[in-house]
Design a protein around this motif. Structure first.
Motif, PDB file in Angstrom:
ATOM      1  N   GLU A  42       0.821  -1.220   0.000  1.00 42.26           N
ATOM      2  CA  GLU A  42       0.000   0.000   0.000  1.00 42.26           C
ATOM      3  C   GLU A  42       0.852   1.265   0.000  1.00 42.26           C
ATOM      4  O   GLU A  42       0.329   2.365  -0.146  1.00 42.26           O
ATOM      5  CB  GLU A  42      -0.940   0.006   1.214  1.00 42.26           C
ATOM      6  N   PRO A  56      -0.852   7.769   7.364  1.00 45.75           N
ATOM      7  CA  PRO A  56      -2.201   7.563   6.838  1.00 45.75           C
ATOM      8  C   PRO A  56      -2.593   8.553   5.747  1.00 45.75           C
ATOM      9  O   PRO A  56      -3.551   8.316   5.023  1.00 45.75           O
ATOM     10  CB  PRO A  56      -3.091   7.700   8.074  1.00 45.75           C
ATOM     11  N   GLU A  60      -4.485   3.686   3.175  1.00 47.14           N
ATOM     12  CA  GLU A  60      -4.946   2.735   4.181  1.00 47.14           C
ATOM     13  C   GLU A  60      -3.975   1.575   4.372  1.00 47.14           C
ATOM     14  O   GLU A  60      -3.450   1.027   3.412  1.00 47.14           O
ATOM     15  CB  GLU A  60      -6.300   2.185   3.703  1.00 47.14           C
ATOM     16  N   THR A  62      -3.735  -2.216   5.085  1.00 44.66           N
ATOM     17  CA  THR A  62      -4.630  -3.374   4.949  1.00 44.66           C
ATOM     18  C   THR A  62      -4.244  -4.511   5.896  1.00 44.66           C
ATOM     19  O   THR A  62      -4.871  -5.566   5.869  1.00 44.66           O
ATOM     20  CB  THR A  62      -4.626  -3.893   3.499  1.00 44.66           C
ATOM     21  N   CYS A 111     -14.405   3.857   4.701  1.00 44.71           N
ATOM     22  CA  CYS A 111     -14.126   3.004   5.860  1.00 44.71           C
ATOM     23  C   CYS A 111     -14.480   1.541   5.590  1.00 44.71           C
ATOM     24  O   CYS A 111     -15.656   1.197   5.445  1.00 44.71           O
ATOM     25  CB  CYS A 111     -14.901   3.496   7.072  1.00 44.71           C
ATOM     26  N   CYS A 136      -7.035   1.755  10.524  1.00 45.27           N
ATOM     27  CA  CYS A 136      -6.361   1.517   9.243  1.00 45.27           C
ATOM     28  C   CYS A 136      -5.964   2.797   8.516  1.00 45.27           C
ATOM     29  O   CYS A 136      -5.075   2.784   7.678  1.00 45.27           O
ATOM     30  CB  CYS A 136      -7.226   0.655   8.330  1.00 45.27           C
ATOM     31  N   ALA A 138      -7.913   4.574   6.409  1.00 51.85           N
ATOM     32  CA  ALA A 138      -8.591   4.790   5.124  1.00 51.85           C
ATOM     33  C   ALA A 138      -9.338   6.116   5.094  1.00 51.85           C
ATOM     34  O   ALA A 138      -9.446   6.749   4.048  1.00 51.85           O
ATOM     35  CB  ALA A 138      -9.554   3.640   4.833  1.00 51.85           C
ATOM     36  N   CYS A 139      -9.825   6.555   6.233  1.00 53.94           N
ATOM     37  CA  CYS A 139     -10.613   7.784   6.312  1.00 53.94           C
ATOM     38  C   CYS A 139      -9.767   9.049   6.320  1.00 53.94           C
ATOM     39  O   CYS A 139     -10.255  10.134   6.006  1.00 53.94           O
ATOM     40  CB  CYS A 139     -11.481   7.758   7.568  1.00 53.94           C
TER      41      CYS A 139
END
Length: 158
Positions: A42, A56, A60, A62, A111, A136, A138-139
């Motif tokens: 990632e 971040p 994200e 994983t 999310c 994680c 992602a947001c």
């Protein structure tokens, strides 16, 4: 928001990679070899001040374990693939567009854990279900106002 005394006001806390050894053990074990950074599919791990950190803003995590598998010095450990990667959780601050009456659900849509709750009609600040949040990230990068941050539970406002 209260921050630990080691993090000055306005500063972003350093986020260690997933499964980093606790306390100073990670700093002592991480040699800055970049094996975990190179292994991360990632590309969310970076080297800062000679140590691997999770960023971040790059996307994200994983929790694929590639970083753990690549870490020869042993600064990242999850031998049974059974432990939680970290205690970080997302937190929404006052810059959230919903809190300002603007319809936005970017964080909720990103999310993977469905841990972000948006009030009906997408009006009002996003809320994080800390029990569902994996941390994680992602947001974080999808928030147009940078209102979402990752932090440890004791730093998270109730």
């Amino acid at each position: 928001m209260s921050r630990p005394s080691s993090v000055p006001p306005g500063a972003t806390p350093v986020l260690r990679p997933p499964w980093a050894l606790a306390g100073g053990a990670f700093a002592n074990a991480c040699t800055g070899c970049v094996a975990c950074v190179d292994a991360c599919p990632e590309q969310v791990l970076v080297l800062r001040k000679g140590k691997a950190v999770f960023d971040p803003e790059r996307g994200e995590c994983t929790f694929c374990h590639a970083c753990v598998d690549a870490c020869v010095p042993g600064a990242l450990r999850d031998p049974e693939h059974a432990s939680a990667p970290w205690a970080h959780r997302a937190r929404v601050d006052d810059a959230c567009l919903g809190a300002q009456g603007v319809v936005c659900a970017s964080c909720r849509d990103a999310c993977p854990e469905s841990a972000i709750l948006i009030p009906p009609a997408a009006r009002g600040a996003a809320r994080i279900d800390a029990d569902a949040c994996s941390g994680c990230g992602a947001c974080v990068s999808v928030c147009p106002t940078h209102a979402i941050h990752l932090q440890l539970p004791q730093e998270t406002a109730a």
